[in-house]
Design a protein around this motif. Sequence first.
Motif, PDB file in Angstrom:
ATOM      1  N   LEU H 213       0.657  -1.370  -0.071  1.00  0.00           N
ATOM      2  CA  LEU H 213      -0.015  -0.002   0.066  1.00  0.00           C
ATOM      3  C   LEU H 213       0.752   1.195   0.297  1.00  0.00           C
ATOM      4  O   LEU H 213       0.601   2.096  -0.629  1.00  0.00           O
ATOM      5  CB  LEU H 213      -0.934  -0.019   1.214  1.00  0.00           C
ATOM      6  CG  LEU H 213      -1.803   1.217   1.482  1.00  0.00           C
ATOM      7  CD1 LEU H 213      -2.742   1.264   0.177  1.00  0.00           C
ATOM      8  CD2 LEU H 213      -2.719   1.219   2.588  1.00  0.00           C
ATOM      9  N   SER H 214       1.906   0.837   0.963  1.00  0.00           N
ATOM     10  CA  SER H 214       2.797   2.501   0.926  1.00  0.00           C
ATOM     11  C   SER H 214       3.365   2.787  -0.664  1.00  0.00           C
ATOM     12  O   SER H 214       3.340   3.862  -0.963  1.00  0.00           O
ATOM     13  CB  SER H 214       4.048   1.990   1.809  1.00  0.00           C
ATOM     14  OG  SER H 214       4.987   2.971   1.610  1.00  0.00           O
ATOM     15  N   LEU H 216       2.159   1.893  -3.421  1.00  0.00           N
ATOM     16  CA  LEU H 216       0.958   2.196  -4.478  1.00  0.00           C
ATOM     17  C   LEU H 216       0.715   3.628  -4.122  1.00  0.00           C
ATOM     18  O   LEU H 216       0.652   4.527  -5.150  1.00  0.00           O
ATOM     19  CB  LEU H 216      -0.278   1.214  -3.933  1.00  0.00           C
ATOM     20  CG  LEU H 216      -1.421   1.462  -4.649  1.00  0.00           C
ATOM     21  CD1 LEU H 216      -1.457   1.496  -6.341  1.00  0.00           C
ATOM     22  CD2 LEU H 216      -2.519   0.879  -4.096  1.00  0.00           C
ATOM     23  N   LEU H 217       0.406   4.120  -2.873  1.00  0.00           N
ATOM     24  CA  LEU H 217       0.432   5.433  -2.672  1.00  0.00           C
ATOM     25  C   LEU H 217       1.186   6.434  -2.989  1.00  0.00           C
ATOM     26  O   LEU H 217       0.771   7.457  -3.807  1.00  0.00           O
ATOM     27  CB  LEU H 217      -0.197   5.675  -1.293  1.00  0.00           C
ATOM     28  CG  LEU H 217      -1.444   4.901  -0.636  1.00  0.00           C
ATOM     29  CD1 LEU H 217      -1.517   5.437   0.913  1.00  0.00           C
ATOM     30  CD2 LEU H 217      -2.452   5.447  -1.438  1.00  0.00           C
ATOM     31  N   ALA H 218       2.418   5.958  -2.790  1.00  0.00           N
ATOM     32  CA  ALA H 218       3.606   6.911  -3.097  1.00  0.00           C
ATOM     33  C   ALA H 218       3.494   7.268  -4.831  1.00  0.00           C
ATOM     34  O   ALA H 218       3.526   8.252  -5.283  1.00  0.00           O
ATOM     35  CB  ALA H 218       4.771   6.310  -2.953  1.00  0.00           C
TER      36      ALA H 218
END
Lengths: 250, 250, 250, 250, 250, 250, 250, 250
Positions: H213-214, H216-218
Amino acid sequence: MKYMDIDQILEAVSRQELTAAEAKALLSPKGFAEMNFACVDTDRERRCGWPEVIYGAGKTAEQIIAILERLRLSTKKNIMATRCDAEKAAAVLEKCPGTEYDPVSRIVYLRQNTEAAVGCVAVLCAGTSDLPVAEEAALTAELMGAAVERAYDVGVAGLHRLLARQELLSRAKVVVVAAGMEGALPSVVGGLTAAPLIAVPTSIGYGASFQGLSALLAMLNSCASGMSVVNIDNGFGAGYLAAVINAQSK
Amino acid sequence: MKYMDIDQILEAVSRQELTAAEAKALLSPKGFAEMNFACVDTDRERRCGWPEVIYGAGKTAEQIIAILERLRLSTKKNIMATRCDAEKAAAVLEKCPGTEYDPVSRIVYLRQNTEAAVGCVAVLCAGTSDLPVAEEAALTAELMGAAVERAYDVGVAGLHRLLARQELLSRAKVVVVAAGMEGALPSVVGGLTAAPLIAVPTSIGYGASFQGLSALLAMLNSCASGMSVVNIDNGFGAGYLAAVINAQSK
Amino acid sequence: MKYMDIDQILEAVSRQELTAAEAKALLSPKGFAEMNFACVDTDRERRCGWPEVIYGAGKTAEQIIAILERLRLSTKKNIMATRCDAEKAAAVLEKCPGTEYDPVSRIVYLRQNTEAAVGCVAVLCAGTSDLPVAEEAALTAELMGAAVERAYDVGVAGLHRLLARQELLSRAKVVVVAAGMEGALPSVVGGLTAAPLIAVPTSIGYGASFQGLSALLAMLNSCASGMSVVNIDNGFGAGYLAAVINAQSK
Amino acid sequence: MKYMDIDQILEAVSRQELTAAEAKALLSPKGFAEMNFACVDTDRERRCGWPEVIYGAGKTAEQIIAILERLRLSTKKNIMATRCDAEKAAAVLEKCPGTEYDPVSRIVYLRQNTEAAVGCVAVLCAGTSDLPVAEEAALTAELMGAAVERAYDVGVAGLHRLLARQELLSRAKVVVVAAGMEGALPSVVGGLTAAPLIAVPTSIGYGASFQGLSALLAMLNSCASGMSVVNIDNGFGAGYLAAVINAQSK
Amino acid sequence: MKYMDIDQILEAVSRQELTAAEAKALLSPKGFAEMNFACVDTDRERRCGWPEVIYGAGKTAEQIIAILERLRLSTKKNIMATRCDAEKAAAVLEKCPGTEYDPVSRIVYLRQNTEAAVGCVAVLCAGTSDLPVAEEAALTAELMGAAVERAYDVGVAGLHRLLARQELLSRAKVVVVAAGMEGALPSVVGGLTAAPLIAVPTSIGYGASFQGLSALLAMLNSCASGMSVVNIDNGFGAGYLAAVINAQSK
Amino acid sequence: MKYMDIDQILEAVSRQELTAAEAKALLSPKGFAEMNFACVDTDRERRCGWPEVIYGAGKTAEQIIAILERLRLSTKKNIMATRCDAEKAAAVLEKCPGTEYDPVSRIVYLRQNTEAAVGCVAVLCAGTSDLPVAEEAALTAELMGAAVERAYDVGVAGLHRLLARQELLSRAKVVVVAAGMEGALPSVVGGLTAAPLIAVPTSIGYGASFQGLSALLAMLNSCASGMSVVNIDNGFGAGYLAAVINAQSK
Amino acid sequence: MKYMDIDQILEAVSRQELTAAEAKALLSPKGFAEMNFACVDTDRERRCGWPEVIYGAGKTAEQIIAILERLRLSTKKNIMATRCDAEKAAAVLEKCPGTEYDPVSRIVYLRQNTEAAVGCVAVLCAGTSDLPVAEEAALTAELMGAAVERAYDVGVAGLHRLLARQELLSRAKVVVVAAGMEGALPSVVGGLTAAPLIAVPTSIGYGASFQGLSALLAMLNSCASGMSVVNIDNGFGAGYLAAVINAQSK
Amino acid sequence: MKYMDIDQILEAVSRQELTAAEAKALLSPKGFAEMNFACVDTDRERRCGWPEVIYGAGKTAEQIIAILERLRLSTKKNIMATRCDAEKAAAVLEKCPGTEYDPVSRIVYLRQNTEAAVGCVAVLCAGTSDLPVAEEAALTAELMGAAVERAYDVGVAGLHRLLARQELLSRAKVVVVAAGMEGALPSVVGGLTAAPLIAVPTSIGYGASFQGLSALLAMLNSCASGMSVVNIDNGFGAGYLAAVINAQSK
C-alpha cells in the motif's frame, strides 16, 4: 516580571518585594504551577533540557498569554508558542512585551537568549507548498540555538537541484527534509548524506495522498538508513529534535 | 579475499596477483558492482559513512553470501545482514569465514572493527515480547561502534521499573525505545530525558493493535518533544540512527 | 406541568384536571410516547435506572424542547440534553423554565434532584485541549448523583503532575481519563489505581492522530488491566458509566 | 517455595533458612524482581489490588514458569497466565505444582484463594463461536473471586432467547457481552439492564468483519448508555474489569 | 411539451406540428438524447422498467431542468431529481410547471402517475436524526407506486418500541431499515420478519462511526438472513429497490 | 426421529412413545432449545418463514450434527449447514441419514421438501474463480424452492458474453451477480434488467483488491438502481434473499 | 520578455541589451532558476520533452506569475498552470499578456505553439459530474499538441451510449476514461479497444465512495488488460501521459 | 489441433475432416466458446489486438489446459497463463505440447510467434526482492513482441546506479519501474525520461508498507508527469500495457 534564580527570589523575599506565597509559587517545589485550565511543567527544563513549548492550537489567546507569562518566570531560554493563527498572535503580542510572530511558521516567540547559533542544521523541502512546515522546523531549531541553512523546492523530479546542494549535505550535523505527495525526497537525500536525517511528511497533495498519509508511509518505509520520521506537518517536532542532536554534536 | 586499499590493489596488479579486470572491479569506478541479481553500492560508505547493510528478508542464502563477500572487499567496517532466519544464517556461516549469528536479533555479521565502543546508547523495551526488536537495535548500534546499555520490560503499567533507570536516561547520548500494544513508553521516557529519542513500534499485540499500527500512531502523535519514529519492528533502523547520532556526540 | 406519580394522575382525573386521554398519555401504557419525529422511551428509567438522555446533536431546538418537556412529566431525576450549541441552548432555556446550560461541556440540564452527591469519581485529562470532553464526563456524573473530583493537564510528558494525585487515585471509586494524541495517560493511570478505569479518547491532535483514532487504538491496546474504552470524544458515555459504577459501590 | 509475609521472611533469615540476598529479593525493596528477560512487578498488588497476570502469547514456557514461580512468592491470590496453547500449558503444568489448564479459555492458573465467590457477573455471548472469548472473561472473573452466570448463544436474530434472561440482567452487578459479526448484542442488552456493561468484540465473522473491526466499531458507537468496550477478543480484560466492579459493589 | 407515443409523434409530423428533426429526436432511435453535458438514456424505462432518475448533487439547476424537460417527453411515469438543495429546487420549480419539492428528503418530483398505491413497504428508522434518509426512501417508493408505512425512532435501546410494530412487520412486502451509529436495528428487525429487508446505513454518529462506516460494516455482517445493504445515506437506492420488489409481489 | 406436528406429539405422548419431558422439549414453548453450546431458535420459521440455517464455519462436526438433528424435529423444510469443509461434511453425512454434500458450495443439506421449484432466479458470475460463491447462492436458492438458472464467466471485459444472456435477464424474478476484482459486473447487469439485483462481492483478486474490499465498495457505489449488496463472499445471504423475493413474486 | 535561444542571448549580450548576469540567468547553466520560494527546473524540457507545468493549488497568484514569466523565457512550448481558481486566474491574466483561462478545467495557459494537432486522444467520462476532470485531461492533451475527441456521460448503466462510440475507440491512439462512484467504465472500455487506456478515478460519489477511493480501487483491480491508473481527480496526469503516448504513435 | 483460418476450416469440412458442429465451434459465431466452468472470449483478439491471457491463480491445472488448448485453435499469437505455481506448470507442460515455464515470473507460455522483437521497453526495479514482479513485466512484453532491456537493483538510496542508465532511459519507447517499500524510484525515473512510464508497486516491505500500500500510494501521488500506475505486484499488467505502447510507437 522576569526570571529570578533561587538567590534572587530569596533576596526579594528578604526585601519584602515578594510575599512568601509568591516566592513559593516561583520556586514551584512540586515542579509544576497549577492554573485552573493548565498545570505548567516548571521542572521540564531540568529534566529535558528545554522548557515547555506551548501548543497553541487548542488554546485561547488568554490561555497562551497566561502560560507564556508563567514560563517567563522560570526560564532564560527562548519561549515558543506554535500553531498560532494571526488573530491569536496579535492578542499575545499586545499583552506580552517582547514577543514576536512569524506568519509563515505561525510561531509566537520571546527571544531571551542571545548566544551565537552553533552547528549546522540543513532544512530541505520538496516543493513550494511545503514551505510553512519547513519554516516551522527551521525557526524552531534557530530559537533553540542552531545555525540553520535552507534549501527549498529541491524535489526529486529535478534531481540536479538537489545534487547542487551536496556540499551542504556533507557539512550538516543533521538534516531535516519536508515533503508531501509521494514523500520520496528523504530517501534520496538519505543516500547522499552521513548526517542523521529527520523526515517530515506534509499534508500537501490530493486524492490518494489522504492528507499526508501517502508521504508518511513512504518515509516510514524508506530504504535509506539513518533516518526517522515525525508526525504529518510536524515541523516543530523535527526542528526540536534537530536542535537537540545538533547541540550535542562535536 | 580481504579488503585492499587503492595502493594495495595497484601493487597487487604490478605483482600480477590481480588481473587488470579484477583490479577494475575492485576499484569500482562507477561506484557499484553489478551482479545479475544485484547492483552493490560500493560507494555508500564514502557518501553515508557506512557500507551497505544487507536486508536478508527477500534474498536467498546464495545472494546474501555473494553480496557479503563483495562488501568484504570494499570495507574494513563490520558487515551485517539483517532478518536472516536460522537456516539462511547457517548457510552463510558455513560459506563466509568469520561470520557470526545472533538468533534473537536474527543478524548475521562479520566483525572487522576492533575499536573500543564509544558513547552511550540506551535501549529500552516495554515488555518481554518486544525483546527481539530491541536486540536488533542494540546489536546494530554495537556493531557500528556504540556502547549500548539495555533496560528491558520497563513498561508504563509499573512506572517504578522505569523510574529506577533515571540515571541511565540522563547519561545516554541517545535513547531507543521499543514498545508494542499502546506504544506509550516513548512518551513517558521522552519526559524524563534530554537525549534524542528514537521510538520503535513493535507488532506485539492483537485485535485493534493491527500488527503494530496502534503503537506506530501513538508514537507519531507523542506529546513529548525530541523524539522521532521508525517503521514497525524496524529495530535495525533505530539502532543505525542511534549509532550515527551517538558517534557524532561530544 | 410537573411529574405526577400514578396516584396523583388518577386523582387529577377524578378532579377533572386531566382528561382520560391526557392521563393515558402520561401513564404511557406501551412504555413510550409517540411524537411525529420521536418515540420517547418513558420506560427507560424502570429498565435501566435512568431516564432517556437527549442527544442534542441531530435535533432542532424545537425537538429538544418537546422531548425535554415530555420527560419532565415522567421522571423526578435530573434531565440532560448533550451536545447543544449555544444557540440551541438559548432557545431551550427560554422555553423550558428551570433549565441551565454549561457552555464548556455543552450540556443543557434541568436539576430536579437535590440529594447529596455520593462516592468519588475522579476525572483526569491529559491536556488543556481535552477539557471540554473531561467536563462533559464530570458534569454528567454530577447530574447523576456522583461526587466528582477533577485533575486536569496531568499528561505523561510530566509524570510528577500525575504522581502528585496518587491520593485521589487510591480514594476514587471509579476513574475517568480523557486524552488525545497518543492516548498514553490511561495506561499510566491504570498502573497506579485499583479502581475501575474508563478511558475516553479525544479528537485532539493532527496528522496521524486521524481525529482521535490514534488515541482510541492506544487505549484499546492498553497493557493496563481494569480498564475499558468509550467512543472518541464521548465524555457523556464515560460520565454515565462512571456514575452507575460509583452509585453501586460500597 | 510458597508466599511468605515480611515476618515469615525475617524469621526464616534468623533461622538461616534464607540468606540475606534471598530475603532481599523476596522483599523486593524496589518493587520489582529483575530477570534477564523480564522485570516482574511485585508491587502491582499493592497499587492495583491484584498481582501481575502473565500474558502468555509472546513468551516461552520457560519464561512463563519462571515468572509464575516468582509471583507465587509474592502473592496469596490466584495466579493466571492467559493465551497459553495446549503445548505451553502442558509444560507449565508439569513444572509448576498445583497449576491447572482450561483449554477453552486457554488460561493456566494456580488457585490459592479459597474464599467463596461474591456478587454476580453475567457473561453473555451472541453465538456458539464466541464461546472461547466469553469463557476467558468468565474464568478470569471467577479466579478473581466473582460469582459468574453464563448465557450463551442469545444473539439478536432470535430476541426471545435474550428476553428469557431478563431476571439475570436485573440481578447482575455487572454484565459482560461478547459478540462478533455486527456486534449488535451489547446495544440490545444495554437497553434491558441497569448494570454496568462491558462489551467484548470478537473476531468471529468473515469478509467485511475485518477480523472483528466491524463488531468493535459497532460497540464503540452504541446508542445504549452505561457501556464501554475492550479490545477485540479481549475476554481477559472484560473479565478483570467485571471482577473489579463486582467486588466493590454493594 | 408533453409525452407523445409513436403514433402521436407521427401524426404531429403529418400535421407539420413537428419537423422531421424534432420527431427523430423524440423517437430517439439510438436510445439516448445527446446534450453537450449529458447523454440522457431514453431507453432506460424499456430495459429497466423505470426512466432515469436525476442525481441532482453534481448538477446545476440549469442541467437538472434540461434533463427533466427531456425526460418529460419520453415517459408517463413520475420523474424525480434527488439530492436537490432548497436553492436548486426553487429554480427548478419556477421553470418546470407541475414540479414539487420535499425539503426533508430533498427530492424534486413531477407527479404524472395517478394510479393507486399498491402493496406495503415498511420504512423504519432508529432515531430522529435518521429521518431525512428514511424519508428519501419512503418518498421514492411512493413516487414509484408503493403504499408506504413509516415507523420512526424505534432503535434497539428501547426494544418495546419496535416490538409494538410486529403487525406491520408481518404485513409488509418489503422492509427498509435506516440506522446510523452501531447500525444494529436491521439485525433485530431481520429476526422479526419474513419479508425481504433492505438496510440503509446513515452517517449519523461521531468519532469511531467514521461517517457511517460503523453502521455499514455492521449491516454487511448481520447475522440475520434475508437482508442486503445499500450505500451510506442512500435512501433513494433503498426506496427504489423496495418499490421494485413490492411491485412484483403477490 | 422425524418432524412431528403438535397433534402427532400429543398422540405419541398418549401412546407413551414420548415422555412428557421429551414432548415439552419438542413443543419448545419458549421458542428455543437449549444445548450447552447453543440455543437453537425453534421459533424462527414461524417468525421469518424459514428455519435456522447452520453457519458451519465456527462449529465442530459434533455441534453441527446435534443442531441439525434438533432442527429435523422442528421443521419439514430443507435443512442447510453452510461453510462445511470436506472433513466436517463427511462426519455429518455419516451420522445424519439423508444428508448430502456439495463440495463446490460447501453446503451440507437435508432435502425434505419435494415441491417443484418456482419462479426464476438468475445467478451470474464474472469469472471462473467466483464460481464457489455463485454456487453457494444458487444451491441455497434451490434448496429454498427457487428455480435457478446460471450464467458463469460473463465478466465485463467481453461484453458480448453478457449481452447473449439478455433473454434470461428479462425473464428472471431476481438476479444475483457475483464478482471480485473491480466488481463492475453488477452495475452493467443493473442497466440491462428490471428485476431486483443482489450483488455479491467476492474476495478474488490481489494487491489493492484487499480481499474483496475493492469489489464491495464498487458495488455499494453502483450508479445502477434497483440493486443492493451483501457481505464479501456471502453467496448464502444472496441466495437466501433471492429465494425470499422470488417466492413472493407474481 | 520572450524566449531566446542561445544565439539570440549571446547576440543580445554583444548588443548590450542583456547584461552578463541576465544572460547567465537565462542560460541557466545549473539547469534551474532559483527564486526565494521556488527553484524552477529550466532543464526539464531537455530531459523530459516538456517544460515544468505549474501546480497552482498551493501557490499564490504572485508565485504563479513569477514562475510563468520565468518559464516563458526558457521554452517555446505552451505553458500551463493547473488547479487555478477564478480569482487566481484573473490575477494571472491581468499580469501575464497572452494567457487564457478555462474555468471548467481550471487551467491557466499561454499558447505559444501553433502547430496542428496530431493523432487522436479519446477522452470519455461516465457522468456529467465527472466533466471537470475529463476536461482537465482533454485540455492538457490539446495544449501538448494532441487532437482530442470527447465522449461524455457514457456510463455503464446505459451501455448503448458507449457502444455507439465504437468507431472512436478503434481509431484512438490512446483512450482516457474518467469515472467516479464504482469506477466501472474503464473496465468495459478496456474490453472494446486495442489502444492504451488511462483510467482516472474521480471523487464523485458519497458514503462508501470515500472521496474516490472506491473508483480508484476498482480501476487498479480491473480485469481488462492494457490499462493503468492515475491519482483521484488527476485529469492533468492522464492528459499529459496521453499526449506523450499519442505523440510517439505511428 | 492447430489454429485454422476460416478458409482452412471450410476446406476441412469439405474434406470431412471436421464435422459441421466442430466447425461451428471453431468459427465461434457468438464470439465466445462455452465450457461448463468458463466462457472463453474468442473475439478478444479482434477487438483488443491480443487474445485472452489466462489468469492462472484461481484455476486448476485442468481448467488452464482446457482454455489454453481452446485458445490455440483461435490464435497464432503467443499464449500465456500467468501466476502458475511450479506444480500447475508441470501439469500443463506435460499435457500441452510446446509450452514452456519461467519459474521466476511464474508464466506458462506457448511461443507461436517468430517475428523479431521491436522497439525498446526498459524494465527497472529498485531492489533484488522486486525481481519476480519485474520479470513478469519483462517476459510479458517480450512474448507480445517487444525488445526488452532490464536494469535491476537501481533504487534511490544509491542514485549513481540509476544515473548510469541514462542512455537507456533516453532510448526507451516506454519505461516500466517496479519498486516496493517507499516506492520512490518511479518519481525519480520520471524526472529523467521523456518516455511514458508505468509504475508497478510491489508488496516488498514490512510493517507500515502494508503489503504494498505504501508504494502504491507513493506512485499515485508522484510529482513526476507522464506516469501511471497498475495494481500491486501486477507485473503482467505493466508489461502488457508497455508492449501495446511500444508496438504503436514510431
